[in-house]
Design a protein around this motif. Sequence first.
Motif, PDB file in Angstrom:
ATOM      1  N   GLY A  11       0.825  -1.194   0.000  1.00 34.38           N
ATOM      2  CA  GLY A  11       0.000   0.000   0.000  1.00 34.38           C
ATOM      3  C   GLY A  11       0.861   1.247   0.000  1.00 34.38           C
ATOM      4  N   PRO A  12       0.247   2.432  -0.155  1.00 37.96           N
ATOM      5  CA  PRO A  12       1.014   3.667  -0.344  1.00 37.96           C
ATOM      6  C   PRO A  12       1.300   4.451   0.933  1.00 37.96           C
ATOM      7  CG  PRO A  12      -1.283   4.057  -0.860  1.00 37.96           C
ATOM      8  CD  PRO A  12      -1.194   2.622  -0.427  1.00 37.96           C
ATOM      9  N   LEU A 152       9.429   7.527 -14.023  1.00 41.03           N
ATOM     10  CA  LEU A 152       8.145   7.096 -13.476  1.00 41.03           C
ATOM     11  C   LEU A 152       8.149   7.428 -11.989  1.00 41.03           C
ATOM     12  CD1 LEU A 152       5.433   5.621 -13.364  1.00 41.03           C
ATOM     13  CD2 LEU A 152       6.695   3.455 -13.200  1.00 41.03           C
ATOM     14  N   ARG A 153       7.227   8.291 -11.568  1.00 38.27           N
ATOM     15  CA  ARG A 153       7.169   8.712 -10.169  1.00 38.27           C
ATOM     16  C   ARG A 153       6.010   8.020  -9.456  1.00 38.27           C
ATOM     17  NH1 ARG A 153       8.894  14.050 -12.394  1.00 38.27           N
ATOM     18  NH2 ARG A 153      11.042  14.335 -11.671  1.00 38.27           N
ATOM     19  N   VAL A 154       6.334   7.468  -8.294  1.00 38.34           N
ATOM     20  CA  VAL A 154       5.345   6.757  -7.477  1.00 38.34           C
ATOM     21  C   VAL A 154       5.214   7.513  -6.152  1.00 38.34           C
ATOM     22  CG1 VAL A 154       4.715   4.564  -6.422  1.00 38.34           C
ATOM     23  CG2 VAL A 154       6.068   4.590  -8.537  1.00 38.34           C
ATOM     24  N   PRO A 155       4.179   8.331  -5.987  1.00 32.41           N
ATOM     25  CA  PRO A 155       4.016   9.059  -4.719  1.00 32.41           C
ATOM     26  C   PRO A 155       3.533   8.134  -3.612  1.00 32.41           C
ATOM     27  CG  PRO A 155       2.187   9.543  -6.189  1.00 32.41           C
ATOM     28  CD  PRO A 155       3.139   8.675  -6.966  1.00 32.41           C
ATOM     29  N   PHE A 156       3.968   8.397  -2.400  1.00 35.20           N
ATOM     30  CA  PHE A 156       3.500   7.637  -1.245  1.00 35.20           C
ATOM     31  C   PHE A 156       3.521   8.537  -0.022  1.00 35.20           C
ATOM     32  CE2 PHE A 156       8.054   6.998  -1.613  1.00 35.20           C
ATOM     33  CZ  PHE A 156       8.528   7.117  -0.309  1.00 35.20           C
ATOM     34  N   PRO A 302      -9.708  12.786  10.786  1.00 34.97           N
ATOM     35  CA  PRO A 302      -9.592  12.109   9.489  1.00 34.97           C
ATOM     36  C   PRO A 302      -8.311  11.279   9.382  1.00 34.97           C
ATOM     37  CG  PRO A 302     -10.201  14.423   9.211  1.00 34.97           C
ATOM     38  CD  PRO A 302      -9.819  14.252  10.647  1.00 34.97           C
ATOM     39  N   LEU A 303      -8.436  10.090   8.783  1.00 33.22           N
ATOM     40  CA  LEU A 303      -7.258   9.252   8.552  1.00 33.22           C
ATOM     41  C   LEU A 303      -6.286   9.901   7.578  1.00 33.22           C
ATOM     42  CD1 LEU A 303      -8.744   5.642   8.330  1.00 33.22           C
ATOM     43  CD2 LEU A 303      -6.920   6.386   9.856  1.00 33.22           C
ATOM     44  N   GLN A 378      -5.031   8.972  -0.978  1.00 38.52           N
ATOM     45  CA  GLN A 378      -5.303   9.489  -2.316  1.00 38.52           C
ATOM     46  C   GLN A 378      -4.350   8.900  -3.345  1.00 38.52           C
ATOM     47  OE1 GLN A 378      -4.237  13.618  -2.775  1.00 38.52           O
ATOM     48  NE2 GLN A 378      -2.644  13.508  -1.212  1.00 38.52           N
ATOM     49  N   PHE A 379      -3.299   8.211  -2.882  1.00 41.07           N
ATOM     50  CA  PHE A 379      -2.319   7.664  -3.805  1.00 41.07           C
ATOM     51  C   PHE A 379      -2.687   6.235  -4.199  1.00 41.07           C
ATOM     52  CE2 PHE A 379       0.536  10.522  -1.151  1.00 41.07           C
ATOM     53  CZ  PHE A 379       0.443  11.573  -2.057  1.00 41.07           C
TER      54      PHE A 379
END
Length: 387
Positions: A11-12, A152-156, A302-303, A378-379
């Motif tokens: 998971g992110p 390639l960008r992977v936000p977390f 909020p989580l 949101q990711f």
Amino acid sequence: MIEVLAKLGRGPVFLAGEVLECMITFTNPLSASSTSASSEMLAWASAQIHCQFHTSENRVALPPSDGIKHDVQAENETVFVPNRGERGQCILSTPPKILFCDLRLDPGESKSYSYCETLPIDGPPSFRGQSVKYVYKLTIGCQRVNSPIKLLRVPFRVLVLHGLKDYQFPQDEIVAPSNPFLEEEEGLKKDSRLADLATELLMVATSRRSLHLYNISNTRGKVGTFCIFKTVYKIGEDVIGTFNFSEGDIPCLQFSVSLQTEESIQEEFQRRRGQPVSFSTHARHQEACLHTAQSSFSLPIPLSSTPGFTTNIVSLKWRLHFEFVTSGESSRTCLVRGSQSEAITWAGVEQIGVDTFSWDLPIKVLPTNPILASYVSQFSSTNSITI
């Protein structure tokens, strides 16, 4: 054409100090026109984690950066710069890791590579505020011969739990024989112990309950009392409190409670001396309470929100903001008789003098289990590009 797919295994969302694992797959798609001469070649591929920091220029004054800004890339350049073209400054990065050199893929063939890296435990948390932003990304760079580098960008998201940095894991009581083939397994075991430790620390910190009782009063007298059983929470929990107006001398007509964060810039980085603090409201409860003896509220944290933290530039704190509207007269004058007959009807007065006042109660908000936070992130866990 080659498809590059990056998938985060769990998971992110991660805790600082955990191991991020990403499976990166390179595929040469099979098409109707594919022949044996349709093989694709990549010269190299690398991966690196970095944290990008940028600010609002009218709120934050930063010293000039010494770093070289990389916006444009020459076609034959082979330097891997993961934050190329990004806004702001790169304040944290891990060493780049080479995934492969000289990869050849026949039509329909795929190759997968596992990328693992421990997230720095002393970095800031992910945060998108009004003045400051901290954004984490895993960037995968790959290049064909004599072609520009593709990224390639992977936000977390990163959560920071203070106290993990100074914890020393005890030595295992059972001494096992050394095995060089178990290094990865031992790393995953340590990562699992870190997650278990974080869960235990959070449970201990947020499960302590003790009665906190506050008198609510203004210059004219006592309005009531407020009761709350704890002031330390995890994101995702509910903040619950109760009011008792039965013992008050001053009638309360209305109250509101807001769950807020307070974002303040450290004095040496403020654009203007004494500039105001930024507030954000995450939940709010409002209620008319005239002739109400007791009332309560429940505000969810909020989580997706950021726990409290402090860096050398910005500080984020949580609070409950109370606002009370009280009557300038006694409670009996707030009603009038509508009839002189045996059936008496009471109605509210058309006009009444009121007083208002507010009060702030600081609370502490900590992170939660990152797996739980991943459900509302949101990711996406999967990102891809075509080169």
